[in-house]
Design a protein around this motif. Structure first.
Motif, short mmCIF file in Angstrom:
data_model
loop_
_atom_site.label_atom_id
_atom_site.label_comp_id
_atom_site.label_asym_id
_atom_site.label_seq_id
_atom_site.Cartn_x
_atom_site.Cartn_y
_atom_site.Cartn_z
N VAL A 69 0.81 -1.23 0.00
CA VAL A 69 0.00 0.00 0.00
C VAL A 69 0.84 1.27 0.00
CG1 VAL A 69 -1.97 -1.14 1.09
CG2 VAL A 69 -0.30 0.06 2.52
N GLY A 70 2.16 1.16 0.06
CA GLY A 70 3.02 2.32 -0.06
C GLY A 70 3.41 3.00 1.24
N ILE A 71 3.04 2.41 2.37
CA ILE A 71 3.47 2.96 3.66
C ILE A 71 4.98 2.75 3.82
CG2 ILE A 71 3.30 2.69 6.17
CD1 ILE A 71 0.39 1.89 5.76
N ILE A 95 8.07 8.71 0.59
CA ILE A 95 7.26 9.84 0.11
C ILE A 95 5.78 9.46 -0.01
CG2 ILE A 95 7.58 9.43 -2.37
CD1 ILE A 95 8.04 12.53 -2.53
N THR A 96 5.51 8.17 -0.21
CA THR A 96 4.12 7.70 -0.36
C THR A 96 3.46 7.37 0.97
OG1 THR A 96 4.95 5.46 -0.69
CG2 THR A 96 4.50 6.77 -2.68
N ASN A 97 4.18 7.54 2.08
CA ASN A 97 3.65 7.18 3.39
C ASN A 97 2.65 8.23 3.88
OD1 ASN A 97 3.60 7.38 6.45
ND2 ASN A 97 4.63 5.43 6.17
N ASN A 98 1.46 7.76 4.25
CA ASN A 98 0.46 8.65 4.83
C ASN A 98 0.13 8.25 6.27
OD1 ASN A 98 -0.96 6.32 4.42
ND2 ASN A 98 -2.61 7.25 3.24
N PHE A 99 0.94 7.39 6.83
CA PHE A 99 0.73 6.88 8.19
C PHE A 99 2.10 6.59 8.81
CE2 PHE A 99 -0.43 3.12 10.97
CZ PHE A 99 -1.01 3.88 11.95
#
Length: 176
Positions: A69-71, A95-99
């Motif tokens: 998922v890119g975390i 850079i793709t981490n939203n968590f």
């Protein structure tokens, strides 16, 4: 991300019957700072199932999911664990981490800390189940030999008789 209202949450169950046990799953309620308080505000008598996986099995599986998922962006599991200290200082965050907290692997398996807030808030309405034992019991139940899974279902239903129609899908309020 906008928080869901109580009415929006309740709408998930609009097609269910009053006689049915309702539930949903979320891995991250366990890690949330305030989900347990929001659950209590919604229903202080909520029954909570926390399903825990063996920490090593969980981390390996979680790492793979986090990559997907890119975390996470470090494909080597052991290197990803080693990066935790730097990541807590804001370094090496994909850079793709939203968590960002999802990269703090040691905190994810600090089960006692996460469970404690639910136990203090919901007391006897919390049941902790081990992932491996649950699936072992579920296979036994499917083979027409109800054991501990039946005990969990009775706990959920306040010991009232339950009728099962077709396959039973047990969704846990909490799982890990």
């Amino acid at each position: 991300r906008k928080r869901m209202t109580a009415n929006e949450y309740t709408s998930f169950f609009k097609d269910s019957k009053n006689s049915q046990i309702k539930g949903e799953t979320s891995v991250f309620y366990l890690y949330s700072k305030d989900a347990f308080l929001e659950i209590k505000e919604y229903n202080e008598n909520m029954k909570i199932i926390i399903m825990l996986r063996h920490p090593v099995d969980f981390l390996i599986s979680y790492h793979q999911d986090a990559l997907y998922v890119g975390i996470e962006n470090e494909p080597d599991f052991w290197k990803a664990l080693d990066l935790e200290k730097n990541r807590k200082q804001g370094l090496n965050i994909p850079i793709t981490n939203n968590f960002e907290k999802g990269l703090y692997y040691s905190e994810l398996i600090d089960y006692a800390t996460h469970i404690e807030k639910f136990m203090k808030t919901f007391k006897n309405n919390v049941k902790v189940i081990l992932f491996e034992e649950f699936f072992s019991m579920w296979r036994t139940w499917i083979n027409n030999k109800p054991m501990a899974t039946t005990a969990t279902l009775l706990w959920l239903s306040n010991s009232r008789p339950m009728r099962f129609e077709g396959w039973v899908t047990l969704k846990c309020v909490m799982s890990v």
